[in-house]
Design a protein around this motif. Structure first.
Motif, PDB file in Angstrom:
ATOM      1  N   LEU A  39      62.016  -3.597  28.571  1.00  0.00           N
ATOM      2  CA  LEU A  39      60.670  -4.010  28.152  1.00  0.00           C
ATOM      3  C   LEU A  39      59.695  -2.838  28.156  1.00  0.00           C
ATOM      4  O   LEU A  39      58.883  -2.690  27.234  1.00  0.00           O
ATOM      5  N   ILE A  40      59.754  -2.007  29.184  1.00  0.00           N
ATOM      6  CA  ILE A  40      58.854  -0.848  29.264  1.00  0.00           C
ATOM      7  C   ILE A  40      59.096   0.089  28.081  1.00  0.00           C
ATOM      8  O   ILE A  40      58.157   0.497  27.384  1.00  0.00           O
ATOM      9  N   ALA A  41      60.362   0.438  27.857  1.00  0.00           N
ATOM     10  CA  ALA A  41      60.675   1.387  26.787  1.00  0.00           C
ATOM     11  C   ALA A  41      60.396   0.782  25.414  1.00  0.00           C
ATOM     12  O   ALA A  41      59.852   1.458  24.526  1.00  0.00           O
ATOM     13  N   GLN A  42      60.755  -0.480  25.226  1.00  0.00           N
ATOM     14  CA  GLN A  42      60.584  -1.112  23.923  1.00  0.00           C
ATOM     15  C   GLN A  42      59.113  -1.229  23.548  1.00  0.00           C
ATOM     16  O   GLN A  42      58.720  -0.926  22.417  1.00  0.00           O
ATOM     17  N   SER A  43      58.275  -1.641  24.492  1.00  0.00           N
ATOM     18  CA  SER A  43      56.843  -1.766  24.192  1.00  0.00           C
ATOM     19  C   SER A  43      56.219  -0.402  23.922  1.00  0.00           C
ATOM     20  O   SER A  43      55.325  -0.270  23.075  1.00  0.00           O
ATOM     21  N   THR A  44      56.700   0.628  24.609  1.00  0.00           N
ATOM     22  CA  THR A  44      56.190   1.974  24.383  1.00  0.00           C
ATOM     23  C   THR A  44      56.540   2.465  22.983  1.00  0.00           C
ATOM     24  O   THR A  44      55.711   3.075  22.298  1.00  0.00           O
ATOM     25  N   VAL A  45      57.762   2.179  22.557  1.00  0.00           N
ATOM     26  CA  VAL A  45      58.179   2.572  21.213  1.00  0.00           C
ATOM     27  C   VAL A  45      57.361   1.831  20.151  1.00  0.00           C
ATOM     28  O   VAL A  45      56.876   2.430  19.183  1.00  0.00           O
ATOM     29  N   GLN A  46      57.195   0.539  20.332  1.00  0.00           N
ATOM     30  CA  GLN A  46      56.515  -0.262  19.318  1.00  0.00           C
ATOM     31  C   GLN A  46      55.033   0.079  19.175  1.00  0.00           C
ATOM     32  O   GLN A  46      54.463  -0.077  18.098  1.00  0.00           O
ATOM     33  N   SER A  47      54.432   0.558  20.259  1.00  0.00           N
ATOM     34  CA  SER A  47      52.988   0.813  20.243  1.00  0.00           C
ATOM     35  C   SER A  47      52.637   2.293  20.141  1.00  0.00           C
ATOM     36  O   SER A  47      51.461   2.651  20.247  1.00  0.00           O
ATOM     37  N   HIS A  48      53.623   3.152  19.907  1.00  0.00           N
ATOM     38  CA  HIS A  48      53.337   4.585  19.994  1.00  0.00           C
ATOM     39  C   HIS A  48      52.314   5.053  18.971  1.00  0.00           C
ATOM     40  O   HIS A  48      51.509   5.936  19.251  1.00  0.00           O
ATOM     41  N   ARG A  49      52.328   4.472  17.752  1.00  0.00           N
ATOM     42  CA  ARG A  49      51.379   4.927  16.721  1.00  0.00           C
ATOM     43  C   ARG A  49      49.948   4.607  17.115  1.00  0.00           C
ATOM     44  O   ARG A  49      49.017   5.351  16.777  1.00  0.00           O
ATOM     45  N   MET A  50      49.741   3.520  17.840  1.00  0.00           N
ATOM     46  CA  MET A  50      48.402   3.101  18.229  1.00  0.00           C
ATOM     47  C   MET A  50      47.733   4.117  19.154  1.00  0.00           C
ATOM     48  O   MET A  50      46.517   4.303  19.121  1.00  0.00           O
ATOM     49  N   VAL A  51      48.545   4.802  19.979  1.00  0.00           N
ATOM     50  CA  VAL A  51      47.984   5.737  20.952  1.00  0.00           C
ATOM     51  C   VAL A  51      48.391   7.175  20.666  1.00  0.00           C
ATOM     52  O   VAL A  51      48.276   8.042  21.541  1.00  0.00           O
ATOM     53  N   GLU A  89      53.106  14.282  21.653  1.00  0.00           N
ATOM     54  CA  GLU A  89      54.537  14.151  21.931  1.00  0.00           C
ATOM     55  C   GLU A  89      54.911  14.457  23.384  1.00  0.00           C
ATOM     56  O   GLU A  89      55.585  13.650  24.039  1.00  0.00           O
ATOM     57  N   ALA A  90      54.507  15.594  23.875  1.00  0.00           N
ATOM     58  CA  ALA A  90      54.902  15.976  25.236  1.00  0.00           C
ATOM     59  C   ALA A  90      54.367  14.984  26.258  1.00  0.00           C
ATOM     60  O   ALA A  90      55.064  14.613  27.217  1.00  0.00           O
ATOM     61  N   ALA A  91      53.127  14.555  26.067  1.00  0.00           N
ATOM     62  CA  ALA A  91      52.527  13.604  27.003  1.00  0.00           C
ATOM     63  C   ALA A  91      53.209  12.242  26.914  1.00  0.00           C
ATOM     64  O   ALA A  91      53.419  11.565  27.930  1.00  0.00           O
ATOM     65  N   TRP A  92      53.565  11.835  25.701  1.00  0.00           N
ATOM     66  CA  TRP A  92      54.250  10.540  25.503  1.00  0.00           C
ATOM     67  C   TRP A  92      55.559  10.508  26.278  1.00  0.00           C
ATOM     68  O   TRP A  92      55.851   9.564  27.008  1.00  0.00           O
ATOM     69  N   ARG A  93      56.345  11.556  26.124  1.00  0.00           N
ATOM     70  CA  ARG A  93      57.622  11.628  26.841  1.00  0.00           C
ATOM     71  C   ARG A  93      57.392  11.671  28.356  1.00  0.00           C
ATOM     72  O   ARG A  93      58.080  10.979  29.122  1.00  0.00           O
ATOM     73  N   ARG A  94      56.445  12.510  28.767  1.00  0.00           N
ATOM     74  CA  ARG A  94      56.198  12.684  30.205  1.00  0.00           C
ATOM     75  C   ARG A  94      55.752  11.389  30.862  1.00  0.00           C
ATOM     76  O   ARG A  94      56.244  11.006  31.925  1.00  0.00           O
ATOM     77  N   GLU A  95      54.822  10.681  30.219  1.00  0.00           N
ATOM     78  CA  GLU A  95      54.278   9.478  30.833  1.00  0.00           C
ATOM     79  C   GLU A  95      55.270   8.321  30.805  1.00  0.00           C
ATOM     80  O   GLU A  95      55.292   7.500  31.723  1.00  0.00           O
ATOM     81  N   LEU A  96      56.094   8.244  29.760  1.00  0.00           N
ATOM     82  CA  LEU A  96      57.143   7.221  29.752  1.00  0.00           C
ATOM     83  C   LEU A  96      58.134   7.493  30.884  1.00  0.00           C
ATOM     84  O   LEU A  96      58.529   6.578  31.622  1.00  0.00           O
ATOM     85  N   ALA A  97      58.528   8.754  31.044  1.00  0.00           N
ATOM     86  CA  ALA A  97      59.451   9.107  32.122  1.00  0.00           C
ATOM     87  C   ALA A  97      58.839   8.797  33.481  1.00  0.00           C
ATOM     88  O   ALA A  97      59.519   8.284  34.383  1.00  0.00           O
ATOM     89  N   ARG A  98      57.551   9.056  33.627  1.00  0.00           N
ATOM     90  CA  ARG A  98      56.892   8.806  34.911  1.00  0.00           C
ATOM     91  C   ARG A  98      56.840   7.309  35.207  1.00  0.00           C
ATOM     92  O   ARG A  98      57.049   6.876  36.354  1.00  0.00           O
ATOM     93  N   ALA A  99      56.564   6.511  34.184  1.00  0.00           N
ATOM     94  CA  ALA A  99      56.515   5.052  34.372  1.00  0.00           C
ATOM     95  C   ALA A  99      57.882   4.532  34.799  1.00  0.00           C
ATOM     96  O   ALA A  99      57.990   3.700  35.716  1.00  0.00           O
ATOM     97  N   LEU A 100      58.930   4.995  34.131  1.00  0.00           N
ATOM     98  CA  LEU A 100      60.267   4.547  34.465  1.00  0.00           C
ATOM     99  C   LEU A 100      60.689   5.035  35.848  1.00  0.00           C
ATOM    100  O   LEU A 100      61.280   4.283  36.641  1.00  0.00           O
ATOM    101  N   ASP A 101      60.390   6.290  36.140  1.00  0.00           N
ATOM    102  CA  ASP A 101      60.779   6.864  37.427  1.00  0.00           C
ATOM    103  C   ASP A 101      60.094   6.125  38.569  1.00  0.00           C
ATOM    104  O   ASP A 101      60.724   5.800  39.574  1.00  0.00           O
ATOM    105  N   GLY A 102      58.812   5.850  38.403  1.00  0.00           N
ATOM    106  CA  GLY A 102      58.079   5.138  39.454  1.00  0.00           C
ATOM    107  C   GLY A 102      58.604   3.716  39.648  1.00  0.00           C
ATOM    108  O   GLY A 102      58.671   3.239  40.797  1.00  0.00           O
ATOM    109  N   TYR A 103      58.991   3.071  38.586  1.00  0.00           N
ATOM    110  CA  TYR A 103      59.497   1.716  38.695  1.00  0.00           C
ATOM    111  C   TYR A 103      60.848   1.681  39.413  1.00  0.00           C
ATOM    112  O   TYR A 103      61.133   0.743  40.183  1.00  0.00           O
TER     113      TYR A 103
END
Length: 203
Positions: A168-180, A186-200
Motif C-alpha cells: 500500500l505504501i509503495a503503490q500509493s507513492t507510485v500513483q501519486s508521484h506526479r502530484m508532488v 527524483e533523489a528526494a522521492w527515492r530517499r523519502e520512500l525508502a525512509r518511510a519503508l525503513d521506519g515501518y
C-alpha cells in the motif's frame, strides 16, 4: 525501455508470431495504449497491429479492458521478477522495493494509464481488487520480509500483513508521484520512500 528485446521498441505493424499469439496481442495493446491512449485503443486495431484476426483476440479476452488487465498482470509480474525483493537484511529489502516502485512508476504502459481520462481502468485492476499481479507482489514481499525477520532487522509481525502495508505504501507513492513531483524531485522521492519503508519495518 529501449533495448532490442523491448516489445515497445519493435517496428510497428509487424506481426510477432514468433513470440506467441498472446504476447503479440499484449505487445500490440501496449503500443497502442502508449501511442494513442486508452480511450482510442480498439480491439480491432489491437488485432491488426498484432497480425491476428479479431476472433483470435476474442477467444482470449472479451474486450479491451480484459486485454489491459492481462497486460498489466504481465508487465507488473515481469517488473517484480526483474528485481530481487529480498536479501539478508532490511536495507536490501527496502532497496528492492524502491527499485520496483521506480520501475513501475516509469513504466510506459502504467504511465499512460495513470494519465488517461479512463484511469478507472487502472484503478479497477490495481486499486479496487486484489488481482493476480498484486498477489504475486504480495508473495514476493512476504518472502523478503521473512528473510529480514530471520536476520533480525525487520520487526516481528505476521509477514503477510506487513507485506500488505508495504504494498500500500509503495503503490500509493507510485500513483501519486506526479502530484508532488515539484516538491519531491527524483533523489528526494527515492530517499523519502525508502525512509518511510525503513521506519515501518524497523524493529
Amino acid at each position: 525501455m529501449s533495448s532490442s528485446n523491448d516489445p515497445l521498441s519493435e517496428p510497428l505493424g509487424e506481426p510477432r508470431r514468433e513470440r506467441g499469439t498472446d504476447d503479440a496481442i499484449l505487445d500490440a495493446a501496449a503500443e497502442l495504449i502508449v501511442q494513442l491512449g486508452v480511450g482510442r485503443t480498439q480491439l480491432a486495431e489491437i488485432a491488426r497491429r498484432a497480425g491476428v484476426s479479431r476472433p483470435t483476440v476474442y477467444r482470449r479476452w472479451p474486450d479491451v479492458r480484459a486485454v489491459i488487465g492481462a497486460l498489466l498482470t504481465r508487465e507488473i509480474g515481469a517488473t517484480r521478477d526483474a528485481v530481487r525483493l529480498g536479501g539478508a537484511d532490511r536495507a536490501a529489502f527496502v532497496d528492492g522495493v524502491v527499485e520496483v516502485a521506480v520501475r513501475l512508476r516509469d513504466h510506459p504502459v502504467l504511465g499512460a494509464l495513470l494519465r488517461s481520462a479512463d484511469s478507472d481502468t487502472l484503478f479497477e485492476y490495481v486499486v479496487e481488487r486484489l488481482g493476480t499481479s498484486q498477489r504475486g507482489l504480495l508473495e514476493a514481499l512476504r518472502a523478503g520480509i521473512v528473510q529480514g525477520q530471520q536476520h533480525g532487522s525487520i520487526r516481528a509481525g505476521e509477514p503477510l500483513e506487513l507485506a500488505a502495508m508495504v504494498l500500500l505504501i509503495a503503490q500509493s507513492t507510485v500513483q501519486s508521484h506526479r502530484m508532488v513531483a515539484a516538491l519531491l524531485p527524483e533523489a528526494a522521492w527515492r530517499r523519502e520512500l525508502a525512509r518511510a519503508l525503513d521506519g515501518y519495518l524497523a524493529p
